[in-house]
Design an enzyme around this catalytic site. Structure first.
Site, PDB file in Angstrom:
ATOM      1  N   TRP A  53       0.813  -1.220   0.000  1.00 55.92           N
ATOM      2  CA  TRP A  53       0.000   0.000   0.000  1.00 55.92           C
ATOM      3  C   TRP A  53       0.840   1.260   0.000  1.00 55.92           C
ATOM      4  O   TRP A  53       0.453   2.277  -0.570  1.00 55.92           O
ATOM      5  CB  TRP A  53      -1.020  -0.026   1.138  1.00 55.92           C
ATOM      6  CG  TRP A  53      -2.065  -1.065   0.842  1.00 55.92           C
ATOM      7  CD1 TRP A  53      -2.251  -2.249   1.491  1.00 55.92           C
ATOM      8  CD2 TRP A  53      -3.016  -1.052  -0.233  1.00 55.92           C
ATOM      9  NE1 TRP A  53      -3.266  -2.974   0.891  1.00 55.92           N
ATOM     10  CE2 TRP A  53      -3.746  -2.253  -0.166  1.00 55.92           C
ATOM     11  CE3 TRP A  53      -3.330  -0.141  -1.244  1.00 55.92           C
ATOM     12  CZ2 TRP A  53      -4.768  -2.571  -1.072  1.00 55.92           C
ATOM     13  CZ3 TRP A  53      -4.348  -0.452  -2.143  1.00 55.92           C
ATOM     14  CH2 TRP A  53      -5.057  -1.653  -2.054  1.00 55.92           C
ATOM     15  N   ASP A 107      -1.670   6.868   6.202  1.00 51.27           N
ATOM     16  CA  ASP A 107      -2.778   6.043   5.728  1.00 51.27           C
ATOM     17  C   ASP A 107      -3.066   5.038   6.839  1.00 51.27           C
ATOM     18  O   ASP A 107      -2.277   4.125   7.080  1.00 51.27           O
ATOM     19  CB  ASP A 107      -2.372   5.335   4.427  1.00 51.27           C
ATOM     20  CG  ASP A 107      -3.417   4.305   3.977  1.00 51.27           C
ATOM     21  OD1 ASP A 107      -4.460   4.169   4.652  1.00 51.27           O
ATOM     22  OD2 ASP A 107      -3.178   3.646   2.945  1.00 51.27           O
ATOM     23  N   LYS A 143     -12.827  -1.220   6.909  1.00 48.24           N
ATOM     24  CA  LYS A 143     -12.231  -2.185   7.834  1.00 48.24           C
ATOM     25  C   LYS A 143     -12.744  -1.919   9.251  1.00 48.24           C
ATOM     26  O   LYS A 143     -13.541  -2.686   9.770  1.00 48.24           O
ATOM     27  CB  LYS A 143     -10.703  -2.148   7.774  1.00 48.24           C
ATOM     28  CG  LYS A 143     -10.165  -2.629   6.411  1.00 48.24           C
ATOM     29  CD  LYS A 143      -9.434  -1.541   5.738  1.00 48.24           C
ATOM     30  CE  LYS A 143      -8.686  -1.850   4.468  1.00 48.24           C
ATOM     31  NZ  LYS A 143      -8.922  -2.993   3.679  1.00 48.24           N
TER      32      LYS A 143
HETATM   33  N1  PMP Z   1      -4.497   1.600   2.065  1.00 52.69           N
HETATM   34  C1  PMP Z   1      -4.581   0.471   2.780  1.00 52.69           C
HETATM   35  C2  PMP Z   1      -3.688   0.296   3.965  1.00 52.69           C
HETATM   36  C3  PMP Z   1      -5.499  -0.524   2.426  1.00 52.69           C
HETATM   37  O1  PMP Z   1      -5.577  -1.658   3.129  1.00 52.69           O
HETATM   38  C4  PMP Z   1      -6.326  -0.324   1.302  1.00 52.69           C
HETATM   39  C5  PMP Z   1      -7.366  -1.316   0.871  1.00 52.69           C
HETATM   40  N2  PMP Z   1      -7.277  -2.586   1.333  1.00 52.69           N
HETATM   41  C6  PMP Z   1      -6.190   0.857   0.580  1.00 52.69           C
HETATM   42  C7  PMP Z   1      -5.281   1.804   1.002  1.00 52.69           C
HETATM   43  C8  PMP Z   1      -7.035   1.137  -0.636  1.00 52.69           C
HETATM   44  O2  PMP Z   1      -8.319   1.424  -0.227  1.00 52.69           O
HETATM   45  P1  PMP Z   1      -9.506   1.662  -1.256  1.00 52.69           P
HETATM   46  O3  PMP Z   1      -9.811   0.366  -1.906  1.00 52.69           O
HETATM   47  O4  PMP Z   1     -10.597   2.155  -0.353  1.00 52.69           O
HETATM   48  O5  PMP Z   1      -9.058   2.695  -2.218  1.00 52.69           O
END
Ligand code: PMP
Length: 361
Positions: A102, A172, A196
């Site tokens: 991520w 994030d 989550k």
């Molecule tokens: N950052 C993290 C730490 C994540 O776990 C996720 C999705 N699993 C995201 C960003 C991306 O999120 P989204 O699908 O809501 O764009």
């Protein structure tokens, strides 16, 4: 009705009490004779609920007044790009810490809008722990320092944020927000996709220091400007009303659990139980992450013989344990133990894991 124990990484399990309340008031919310989804976001009942959700979140995290709280859309991914649009002027650079999938994605989505400088990375070491970050790692001219507080796929979590010196620290926290108390003042921006620990997908919660809202950033549409969203109470356009409502119910649920300290204690209990089951399995199960960097939310583990993976998944599903398949980037299994996953679910999982060893060890 049969509910499974849900270990999904996201969208993920929500507290049963939250779901039950949403169900009970689906047809007639708050005496309006309509569901919350069917009401104007400009109407008094929705506006009051929205303000109360913000107040509850502020209470939970003790968010100081000089931070704005925004309820946005686009997923965390859109904000990977939108953050530099707002916070970095054209030609500026920003520092990124890479700890897994991520944070790499955050850096690559930001790259069209800011010169991305990698301040520290644990990529070479296979993303098994956290890289060393000190003030000397940072570019004092960077627009900000970005990191991912919990790597959902690699199962790596920062217990304390990295040092950021004078740079605004952007975190994030999609997969660990509200899992423990937090010192908000350490951060310039905290943001999280809701799916989550907060509610359904389609909602992003952002806590942003107000002085950062004054940054010039880049020429962008009004709808993308955090300053404008803050001035409009996150209602520049129609917000995700259903997501906001469920988030509000979840905040109340966490308050009723005793707040974040109580939730943290439970998360330690749950994750310790699973790590212990992995570490004491005589090598049958393995988690590759440095002990100090192990996530309490997402726990990846492999079986000593990958040929057993499909049997493990088949039998765990039959035992009512859902969504244990690991992400393809790391393979094996992953159990996500967000706030809404009760201790009983983890007990059921470790019992199953021990029986699986007995049958196949
Ligand atoms: N950052 C993290 C730490 C994540 O776990 C996720 C999705 N699993 C995201 C960003 C991306 O999120 P989204 O699908 O809501 O764009």
């Amino acid at each position: 009705m049969s509910r499974v124990w849900n270990f999904s990484a996201g969208p993920a399990a929500l507290p049963i009490e939250v779901l039950q309340q949403a169900q009970a008031e689906l047809l007639d919310w708050n005496g309006t004779g309509a569901s919350v989804m069917e009401l104007s976001h400009r109407g008094k009942p929705f506006m009051a609920m929205a303000a109360e959700a913000e107040a509850d979140l502020r209470r939970l995290l003790q968010v100081p007044e000089h931070y704005a709280v925004l309820f946005l859309q686009g997923g965390a991914t859109q904000h990977f790009a939108q953050l530099p649009m707002n916070l970095a002027s054209p030609g500026a650079s920003a520092d990124y810490v890479l700890t897994g999938h991520w944070s790499e994605k955050a850096a690559s989505e930001a790259a069209p809008y800011v010169k991305v400088r990698i301040a520290a990375s644990s990529k070479e070491a296979g993303y098994r722990g956290l890289p060393a970050v000190d003030l000397a790692s940072l570019d004092p001219k960077a627009a900000y320092l970005h990191y991912v507080a919990n790597e959902t796929i690699h199962g790596i979590e920062w217990r304390q944020p990295p040092p950021s010196g004078e740079l605004p620290l952007i975190a994030d926290m999609s997969s660990n927000i509200l899992s423990a108390p937090l010192d908000v003042e350490r951060f310039g921006v905290i943001y999280a996709g809701a799916q989550k620990n907060i509610g359904p997908s389609g909602l992003v919660v952002m806590i942003i220091r107000r002085d950062l809202l004054q940054r010039e950033g880049q020429p962008i549409a009004k709808i993308l400007r955090y300053r404008e969203q803050a001035a409009a109470d996150s209602m520049l356009n129609t917000p995700n009303t259903w997501g906001w409502y469920l988030a509000g119910l979840t905040f109340k649920w966490i308050l009723a659990q005793g707040g974040l300290a109580a939730v943290e204690a439970e998360n330690i209990r749950k994750s310790s139980l699973l790590y212990q089951a992995i570490d004491q399995s005589g090598g049958f199960y393995r988690n590759p992450v440095d002990t100090a960097a192990r996530s309490r939310m997402n726990i990846p583990f492999t079986l000593h013989d990958p040929a057993l993976d499909s049997l493990f998944l088949e039998q765990s599903a039959a035992a009512g344990l859902m969504a244990l398949k690991g992400h393809k980037a790391v393979g094996g299994m992953r159990a996500s133990l967000y706030n809404a996953v009760p201790l009983a679910a983890v007990q059921a999982l470790v019992t199953f894991m021990a029986e699986f060893v007995r049958r196949n060890g």
